[in-house]
Design a protein around this motif. Structure first.
Motif, PDB file in Angstrom:
ATOM      1  N   TYR A  74      25.298   5.128   7.733  1.00  0.00           N
ATOM      2  CA  TYR A  74      24.889   5.647   9.026  1.00  0.00           C
ATOM      3  C   TYR A  74      26.024   5.552  10.042  1.00  0.00           C
ATOM      4  O   TYR A  74      26.787   4.592  10.055  1.00  0.00           O
ATOM      5  CB  TYR A  74      23.692   4.865   9.559  1.00  0.00           C
ATOM      6  N   THR A  77      25.839   6.246  16.250  1.00  0.00           N
ATOM      7  CA  THR A  77      24.738   6.990  16.841  1.00  0.00           C
ATOM      8  C   THR A  77      25.055   8.462  16.586  1.00  0.00           C
ATOM      9  O   THR A  77      25.943   8.773  15.792  1.00  0.00           O
ATOM     10  CB  THR A  77      24.533   6.663  18.324  1.00  0.00           C
ATOM     11  N   SER A  78      24.359   9.358  17.265  1.00  0.00           N
ATOM     12  CA  SER A  78      24.517  10.770  16.907  1.00  0.00           C
ATOM     13  C   SER A  78      25.380  11.559  17.884  1.00  0.00           C
ATOM     14  O   SER A  78      25.250  12.781  17.979  1.00  0.00           O
ATOM     15  CB  SER A  78      23.136  11.426  16.782  1.00  0.00           C
ATOM     16  N   SER A  83      29.327   6.279  19.044  1.00  0.00           N
ATOM     17  CA  SER A  83      29.404   6.098  17.592  1.00  0.00           C
ATOM     18  C   SER A  83      30.730   5.467  17.204  1.00  0.00           C
ATOM     19  O   SER A  83      30.800   4.530  16.405  1.00  0.00           O
ATOM     20  CB  SER A  83      29.222   7.439  16.881  1.00  0.00           C
ATOM     21  N   HIS A  92      26.407  -2.513  17.631  1.00  0.00           N
ATOM     22  CA  HIS A  92      25.625  -1.277  17.730  1.00  0.00           C
ATOM     23  C   HIS A  92      25.136  -1.026  19.148  1.00  0.00           C
ATOM     24  O   HIS A  92      25.371  -1.826  20.070  1.00  0.00           O
ATOM     25  CB  HIS A  92      24.483  -1.261  16.710  1.00  0.00           C
ATOM     26  N   THR A  93      24.446   0.091  19.341  1.00  0.00           N
ATOM     27  CA  THR A  93      24.138   0.572  20.685  1.00  0.00           C
ATOM     28  C   THR A  93      23.088  -0.247  21.427  1.00  0.00           C
ATOM     29  O   THR A  93      22.837   0.014  22.607  1.00  0.00           O
ATOM     30  CB  THR A  93      23.697   2.043  20.654  1.00  0.00           C
ATOM     31  N   ARG A  99      27.453   3.155  25.291  1.00  0.00           N
ATOM     32  CA  ARG A  99      26.202   3.582  24.649  1.00  0.00           C
ATOM     33  C   ARG A  99      25.964   5.077  24.773  1.00  0.00           C
ATOM     34  O   ARG A  99      25.077   5.622  24.115  1.00  0.00           O
ATOM     35  CB  ARG A  99      25.020   2.817  25.239  1.00  0.00           C
ATOM     36  N   ASN A 298      29.217  11.597  13.344  1.00  0.00           N
ATOM     37  CA  ASN A 298      27.778  11.855  13.520  1.00  0.00           C
ATOM     38  C   ASN A 298      27.412  13.093  12.717  1.00  0.00           C
ATOM     39  O   ASN A 298      28.254  13.669  12.023  1.00  0.00           O
ATOM     40  CB  ASN A 298      27.408  12.035  15.004  1.00  0.00           C
ATOM     41  N   LEU A 320      18.207  11.443  16.384  1.00  0.00           N
ATOM     42  CA  LEU A 320      18.190  10.234  15.560  1.00  0.00           C
ATOM     43  C   LEU A 320      17.403  10.395  14.274  1.00  0.00           C
ATOM     44  O   LEU A 320      17.132   9.418  13.578  1.00  0.00           O
ATOM     45  CB  LEU A 320      17.658   9.043  16.370  1.00  0.00           C
ATOM     46  N   ILE A 325      22.364  11.052  11.981  1.00  0.00           N
ATOM     47  CA  ILE A 325      23.065   9.764  11.865  1.00  0.00           C
ATOM     48  C   ILE A 325      23.505   9.406  10.446  1.00  0.00           C
ATOM     49  O   ILE A 325      24.385   8.562  10.276  1.00  0.00           O
ATOM     50  CB  ILE A 325      22.213   8.606  12.434  1.00  0.00           C
ATOM     51  N   TRP A 392      19.473   2.177  16.588  1.00  0.00           N
ATOM     52  CA  TRP A 392      20.229   3.188  17.338  1.00  0.00           C
ATOM     53  C   TRP A 392      19.476   3.566  18.602  1.00  0.00           C
ATOM     54  O   TRP A 392      18.256   3.438  18.676  1.00  0.00           O
ATOM     55  CB  TRP A 392      20.407   4.476  16.526  1.00  0.00           C
ATOM     56  N   GLN A 402      14.975   5.874  20.717  1.00  0.00           N
ATOM     57  CA  GLN A 402      15.389   4.712  19.925  1.00  0.00           C
ATOM     58  C   GLN A 402      14.944   4.922  18.481  1.00  0.00           C
ATOM     59  O   GLN A 402      13.933   5.595  18.222  1.00  0.00           O
ATOM     60  CB  GLN A 402      14.743   3.435  20.451  1.00  0.00           C
TER      61      GLN A 402
END
Length: 468
Positions: A74, A77-78, A83, A92-93, A99, A298, A320, A325, A392, A402
């Motif tokens: 993964y 994030t997207s 990311s 992570h976010t 973020r 992403n 998400l 992802i 995420w 989320q």
């Protein structure tokens, strides 16, 4: 490093055929080199080793055939900036400094790394590595603390911000802290040096200049991100195939006339660069002492279904769902990683930092979210630690959103919308929402989302629009 501004990048290594070979005295006893290649908006299904049939990626397919293909890797994030921040910091976010992109922060403040962030480059430099980034940095939006040279890199060539990376014939490229003007370039007319050709050339030079010391090369190309344009030689293989044309409108992005043709050519040109890099490693007797990782930041941002860029998954960039992802991911290290191996180990971008540290023989200095996947790479799956869950968030367009993956289950919480729950083992495409059938599981995941997250004043989970 030398500055390469070429009227036309000489593809002297053509398709870059590479192969395994015996270790040499030059690499004996030296800590392993690490090369991290990151594509921009390349989908899980855009590469042959994940099922792509229209776009040819022979060098990437060979990379997979000689290494390990992760099927559940993964992104951070997207979308690009956060990311990449997760990739570089191991955080992570839910906890990260970055973020969102700057225009989606609450007050429009630059979303940059800060001095307290400890990057993988800083960690590896502590272990004696020479560190370089060539390509899209995208984490220096404010021109201050996010500077790559202030975040552990010895050298930098490329784009500081994500918007600078939107064009392939730019007016300038940064060489460390110097703005190198490219007066022969014309973005609208697509004249001059194609930026990623320069990145590939710089990468070959970096390898040549660091044969006697361990190095970490972070190589984030901007292909195949918008704008969709590529030199004609990369389109030739896709001419006269009867593909439907995809007319493109020129605005901020100076697209080529046919989006399908341009996109395929961009992916193939990226594949060619990978072949050249692998050939150079062999030429410099560094092949077997170098861990090469290839991935994407992403999910796909372009495909309308013609290329099946997201593979068997739902969604794409800025979402998400798995298509946004879950990204292509291959690791090759001859003699260490079993050729042709496939892994179902669920891992994410924040796992790269501890993995690189373990490869270098050190431990991370910061409190991170990542877990090293080196045991998995070395075929020691029984010793591989696993995450209890993966998290995420994103706030662009459909946000705030989320997501949590916990074992076979994936929960997605949209702002003021019904909760979504999917069993990824049975429903990889996320077609059947099971939230109503598993209320206790939904409650557990919601609690996890709430308790995991650290509040950040610039990135609250509130509905908002981009500020610019």
């Amino acid at each position: 490093m030398k500055i390469f501004v070429l009227a036309a990048f000489g593809m002297s290594l053509a398709l870059g055929v590479f192969s395994s070979f015996r270790p040499t005295e030059k690499s004996a006893g030296q800590k392993p080199n690490i090369i991290l290649i990151v594509a921009d908006d390349l989908g899980y299904g855009d590469v042959g080793f994940n099922g792509q049939t229209k776009i040819k990626t022979p060098n990437l397919d060979r990379l997979a055939a000689e290494g390990m293909n992760f099927r559940q890797q993964y992104a951070g994030t997207s979308v690009c900036g956060p990311s990449r921040a997760a990739l570089l910091t191991g955080i992570h976010t839910a906890h990260a400094t970055v973020r969102e992109l700057s225009e989606w922060s609450l007050n429009g403040k630059p979303a940059d790394l800060i001095p307290a962030d400890v990057t993988v480059a800083e960690e590896l430099r502590r272990a004696g590595y020479k560190t370089g980034i060539i390509g899209k940095w995208g984490l220096d939006e404010g021109g201050t603390t996010g500077n790559a040279l202030a975040q552990g890199f010895d050298s930098f060539y490329g784009f500081r911000t994500h918007r600078e990376a939107h064009h392939y014939y730019p007016e300038y490229i940064w060489q460390n802290n110097e703005k190198v003007l490219l007066p022969e370039n014309d973005c609208a007319k697509k004249i001059g040096t194609y930026s990623n050709d320069s990145f590939a050339s710089q990468a070959l030079t970096f390898i040549q200049e660091h044969t006697k010391e361990p190095f970490f090369l972070y190589l984030p190309f901007t292909l195949p991100h918008n704008e969709l344009t590529v030199p004609d030689d990369s389109k030739r293989a896709y001419l006269n195939l009867g593909w439907p044309k995809r007319p493109m409108q020129v605005a901020h992005y100076h697209h080529d006339l046919d989006g399908n043709l341009a996109y395929a050519g961009m992916v193939s040109r990226l594949d060619r660069y990978v072949g050249q890099l692998m050939a150079e490693l062999k030429k410099q007797d560094l092949d077997e002492n170098t861990l090469v990782i290839f991935t994407s930041d992403n999910g796909p941002g372009f495909d309308n279904g013609f290329f099946d860029s997201n593979g068997p998954f739902r969604g794409g960039k800025l979402q998400l769902y798995e298509g946004g992802i879950r990204v292509p991911f291959v690791a090759r290290w001859p003699g260490k990683i079993k050729a042709g191996s496939v892994s179902g180990h669920p891992c994410a971008f924040w796992d790269f930092l501890p993995t690189a540290c373990e490869v270098a023989g050190i431990k991370p200095t910061a409190n991170i979210d990542g877990i090293s996947y080196l045991p998995e790479l070395l075929g020691k799956s029984k010793k591989q630690k696993k995450h209890d869950y993966l998290y995420w968030e994103i706030n662009e367009r459909e946000g705030p959103v989320q997501a949590v993956v916990m074992g076979p289950w994936k929960g997605i919480r949209f702002y003021e919308k019904p909760f979504e729950l999917y069993n990824l083992h049975d429903d990889t495409a996320e077609t059947t929402n099971l939230a109503d059938k598993h209320p206790n599981l939904v409650a557990k995941i919601k609690t996890l989302m709430n308790e995991t997250r650290t509040e950040n004043p610039e990135f609250p989970l509130t509905k908002r629009k981009a500020l610019y």
